[in-house]
Design a protein around this motif. Sequence first.
Motif, PDB file in Angstrom:
ATOM      1  N   ARG A 102       0.834  -1.204   0.000  1.00  0.00           N
ATOM      2  CA  ARG A 102       0.000   0.000   0.000  1.00  0.00           C
ATOM      3  C   ARG A 102       0.873   1.259   0.000  1.00  0.00           C
ATOM      4  NH1 ARG A 102      -4.371   1.627   4.596  1.00  0.00           N
ATOM      5  NH2 ARG A 102      -2.470   2.254   5.680  1.00  0.00           N
ATOM      6  N   MET A 103       1.962   1.223   0.734  1.00  0.00           N
ATOM      7  CA  MET A 103       2.896   2.350   0.741  1.00  0.00           C
ATOM      8  C   MET A 103       3.492   2.562  -0.650  1.00  0.00           C
ATOM      9  SD  MET A 103       6.466   2.736   2.897  1.00  0.00           S
ATOM     10  CE  MET A 103       7.147   1.261   2.104  1.00  0.00           C
ATOM     11  N   ILE A 104       3.952   1.482  -1.269  1.00  0.00           N
ATOM     12  CA  ILE A 104       4.544   1.571  -2.614  1.00  0.00           C
ATOM     13  C   ILE A 104       3.517   2.091  -3.613  1.00  0.00           C
ATOM     14  CG2 ILE A 104       5.498   0.219  -4.528  1.00  0.00           C
ATOM     15  CD1 ILE A 104       6.574  -1.733  -2.302  1.00  0.00           C
ATOM     16  N   ALA A 105       2.300   1.551  -3.540  1.00  0.00           N
ATOM     17  CA  ALA A 105       1.243   1.962  -4.472  1.00  0.00           C
ATOM     18  C   ALA A 105       0.882   3.431  -4.291  1.00  0.00           C
ATOM     19  CB  ALA A 105       0.007   1.086  -4.281  1.00  0.00           C
ATOM     20  N   SER A 106       0.847   3.888  -3.051  1.00  0.00           N
ATOM     21  CA  SER A 106       0.543   5.298  -2.786  1.00  0.00           C
ATOM     22  C   SER A 106       1.618   6.200  -3.379  1.00  0.00           C
ATOM     23  CB  SER A 106       0.429   5.538  -1.278  1.00  0.00           C
ATOM     24  OG  SER A 106      -0.637   4.803  -0.713  1.00  0.00           O
ATOM     25  N   ARG A 121       1.830  -2.803 -11.513  1.00  0.00           N
ATOM     26  CA  ARG A 121       1.636  -3.704 -10.370  1.00  0.00           C
ATOM     27  C   ARG A 121       2.773  -4.723 -10.264  1.00  0.00           C
ATOM     28  NH1 ARG A 121      -4.715  -4.820  -9.100  1.00  0.00           N
ATOM     29  NH2 ARG A 121      -5.330  -2.625  -8.990  1.00  0.00           N
ATOM     30  N   THR A 122       3.251  -5.200 -11.394  1.00  0.00           N
ATOM     31  CA  THR A 122       4.413  -6.101 -11.358  1.00  0.00           C
ATOM     32  C   THR A 122       5.607  -5.384 -10.739  1.00  0.00           C
ATOM     33  OG1 THR A 122       3.675  -7.265 -13.363  1.00  0.00           O
ATOM     34  CG2 THR A 122       5.986  -7.506 -12.745  1.00  0.00           C
ATOM     35  N   ALA A 123       5.826  -4.143 -11.155  1.00  0.00           N
ATOM     36  CA  ALA A 123       6.944  -3.368 -10.622  1.00  0.00           C
ATOM     37  C   ALA A 123       6.786  -3.102  -9.128  1.00  0.00           C
ATOM     38  CB  ALA A 123       7.069  -2.049 -11.381  1.00  0.00           C
ATOM     39  N   MET A 124       5.556  -2.870  -8.690  1.00  0.00           N
ATOM     40  CA  MET A 124       5.316  -2.619  -7.265  1.00  0.00           C
ATOM     41  C   MET A 124       5.638  -3.852  -6.432  1.00  0.00           C
ATOM     42  SD  MET A 124       1.992  -0.091  -7.035  1.00  0.00           S
ATOM     43  CE  MET A 124       0.831  -1.272  -7.698  1.00  0.00           C
ATOM     44  N   ILE A 125       5.232  -5.019  -6.901  1.00  0.00           N
ATOM     45  CA  ILE A 125       5.565  -6.260  -6.191  1.00  0.00           C
ATOM     46  C   ILE A 125       7.076  -6.434  -6.119  1.00  0.00           C
ATOM     47  CG2 ILE A 125       5.461  -8.779  -6.318  1.00  0.00           C
ATOM     48  CD1 ILE A 125       2.639  -8.555  -7.357  1.00  0.00           C
ATOM     49  N   VAL A 138      18.600  -8.760 -11.387  1.00  0.00           N
ATOM     50  CA  VAL A 138      18.962  -8.216 -12.696  1.00  0.00           C
ATOM     51  C   VAL A 138      20.358  -8.667 -13.081  1.00  0.00           C
ATOM     52  CG1 VAL A 138      19.404  -6.095 -13.999  1.00  0.00           C
ATOM     53  CG2 VAL A 138      17.429  -6.210 -12.449  1.00  0.00           C
ATOM     54  N   ASP A 139      21.304  -8.578 -12.150  1.00  0.00           N
ATOM     55  CA  ASP A 139      22.695  -8.963 -12.421  1.00  0.00           C
ATOM     56  C   ASP A 139      22.815 -10.445 -12.768  1.00  0.00           C
ATOM     57  OD1 ASP A 139      23.440  -6.370 -11.908  1.00  0.00           O
ATOM     58  OD2 ASP A 139      24.159  -6.768  -9.872  1.00  0.00           O
ATOM     59  N   ASP A 140      21.994 -11.269 -12.125  1.00  0.00           N
ATOM     60  CA  ASP A 140      22.046 -12.722 -12.359  1.00  0.00           C
ATOM     61  C   ASP A 140      21.264 -13.140 -13.601  1.00  0.00           C
ATOM     62  OD1 ASP A 140      23.561 -12.916 -10.072  1.00  0.00           O
ATOM     63  OD2 ASP A 140      21.935 -13.691  -8.816  1.00  0.00           O
ATOM     64  N   GLY A 141      20.608 -12.184 -14.251  1.00  0.00           N
ATOM     65  CA  GLY A 141      19.856 -12.498 -15.452  1.00  0.00           C
ATOM     66  C   GLY A 141      18.477 -13.070 -15.200  1.00  0.00           C
ATOM     67  N   VAL A 142      18.055 -13.086 -13.920  1.00  0.00           N
ATOM     68  CA  VAL A 142      16.721 -13.591 -13.601  1.00  0.00           C
ATOM     69  C   VAL A 142      15.662 -12.604 -14.084  1.00  0.00           C
ATOM     70  CG1 VAL A 142      15.171 -14.277 -11.731  1.00  0.00           C
ATOM     71  CG2 VAL A 142      17.612 -14.858 -11.612  1.00  0.00           C
ATOM     72  N   LEU A 143      15.970 -11.308 -13.957  1.00  0.00           N
ATOM     73  CA  LEU A 143      15.092 -10.257 -14.471  1.00  0.00           C
ATOM     74  C   LEU A 143      15.728  -9.625 -15.700  1.00  0.00           C
ATOM     75  CD1 LEU A 143      13.950  -8.360 -11.246  1.00  0.00           C
ATOM     76  CD2 LEU A 143      12.608  -9.966 -12.613  1.00  0.00           C
ATOM     77  N   PRO A 144      14.919  -9.300 -16.702  1.00  0.00           N
ATOM     78  CA  PRO A 144      15.477  -8.732 -17.926  1.00  0.00           C
ATOM     79  C   PRO A 144      15.801  -7.250 -17.815  1.00  0.00           C
ATOM     80  CG  PRO A 144      13.107  -8.947 -18.146  1.00  0.00           C
ATOM     81  CD  PRO A 144      13.478  -9.580 -16.830  1.00  0.00           C
ATOM     82  N   THR A 145      15.183  -6.567 -16.837  1.00  0.00           N
ATOM     83  CA  THR A 145      15.362  -5.119 -16.764  1.00  0.00           C
ATOM     84  C   THR A 145      14.962  -4.612 -15.388  1.00  0.00           C
ATOM     85  OG1 THR A 145      14.828  -3.045 -17.891  1.00  0.00           O
ATOM     86  CG2 THR A 145      13.036  -4.639 -17.638  1.00  0.00           C
ATOM     87  N   THR A 146      14.917  -3.305 -15.231  1.00  0.00           N
ATOM     88  CA  THR A 146      14.649  -2.681 -13.937  1.00  0.00           C
ATOM     89  C   THR A 146      13.145  -2.541 -13.675  1.00  0.00           C
ATOM     90  OG1 THR A 146      14.621  -0.464 -14.897  1.00  0.00           O
ATOM     91  CG2 THR A 146      16.768  -1.345 -14.183  1.00  0.00           C
ATOM     92  N   PRO A 147      12.758  -2.303 -12.401  1.00  0.00           N
ATOM     93  CA  PRO A 147      11.337  -2.098 -12.097  1.00  0.00           C
ATOM     94  C   PRO A 147      10.721  -0.923 -12.862  1.00  0.00           C
ATOM     95  CG  PRO A 147      12.554  -2.533 -10.091  1.00  0.00           C
ATOM     96  CD  PRO A 147      13.573  -2.379 -11.173  1.00  0.00           C
ATOM     97  N   ASP A 161       5.499 -11.488 -14.734  1.00  0.00           N
ATOM     98  CA  ASP A 161       4.709 -11.178 -13.548  1.00  0.00           C
ATOM     99  C   ASP A 161       4.649 -12.374 -12.606  1.00  0.00           C
ATOM    100  OD1 ASP A 161       2.656  -9.392 -12.132  1.00  0.00           O
ATOM    101  OD2 ASP A 161       1.503 -11.222 -12.475  1.00  0.00           O
ATOM    102  N   GLN A 162       4.420 -13.571 -13.155  1.00  0.00           N
ATOM    103  CA  GLN A 162       4.364 -14.779 -12.335  1.00  0.00           C
ATOM    104  C   GLN A 162       5.714 -15.052 -11.684  1.00  0.00           C
ATOM    105  OE1 GLN A 162       1.612 -16.589 -11.709  1.00  0.00           O
ATOM    106  NE2 GLN A 162       2.712 -18.012 -10.373  1.00  0.00           N
ATOM    107  N   SER A 163       6.773 -14.891 -12.450  1.00  0.00           N
ATOM    108  CA  SER A 163       8.117 -15.118 -11.921  1.00  0.00           C
ATOM    109  C   SER A 163       8.446 -14.148 -10.796  1.00  0.00           C
ATOM    110  CB  SER A 163       9.146 -14.977 -13.048  1.00  0.00           C
ATOM    111  OG  SER A 163      10.463 -15.100 -12.554  1.00  0.00           O
TER     112      SER A 163
END
Length: 225
Positions: A102-106, A121-125, A138-147, A161-163
Amino acid sequence: MAEQSRDVSKNFVTRAPEVGGNLLRNLLEVAINGTANVPGAKTTAAKHLVKRETVEEVIESLVLTHVGLAGAQGFLTSLGGLPTLAVTLPANIAGLAIVQIRMIASIAHLRGYDIDSRQVRTAMILCLMGRDGTQKLVDDGVLPTTPLAIATAPVFDSTLDQSVSEKVLGELVSRLGGRRASLILVRRVPLLGGGIGATMDGFSTIEIGGYAREVFVNRRRLTRD
């Protein structure tokens, strides 16, 4: 909020990872849209905006308020120590997730982002991982890019989103479960355990709030006028 968290988080830890990811998104819905007893992110932001002159003052107030809420639920869910772990750990995970999302969303809403957007919403999670946790993915290649890039992407990536949901849930379980293990040392002093829970959840929320402010850069000028 604690009662709502317990209801949502029943069997939270024991579910399969993909189901856990879905439960995390359910917590996100509670945090953003609110319930009869818990105001959602937009309502919370609006209430704070009435009392402040600028967006940044509102955000500062919001972070401090949610740090207090996180500390309170951390205290209550850590009071019983190890004997109540099976009940209080899921409640702690759900309660902290609701408060922090809720803090992040606000913050995102006040900075000009559409918090009903699935990309946002994916970025907020993902922000629940914190700066270091997200950067490692990101460094390990698990995420393709930044929030921020995820939040502003032109299309929604359901696989990503699922990941993200599964990774964040695993991080929350690991982080809070590890903290509970440390309560072995204070299991005969329940109030001390509550103090540890309050302090750690409060500091965690300060860190998450600071990271969310970095991620969701200002996209509009919004004041009370």
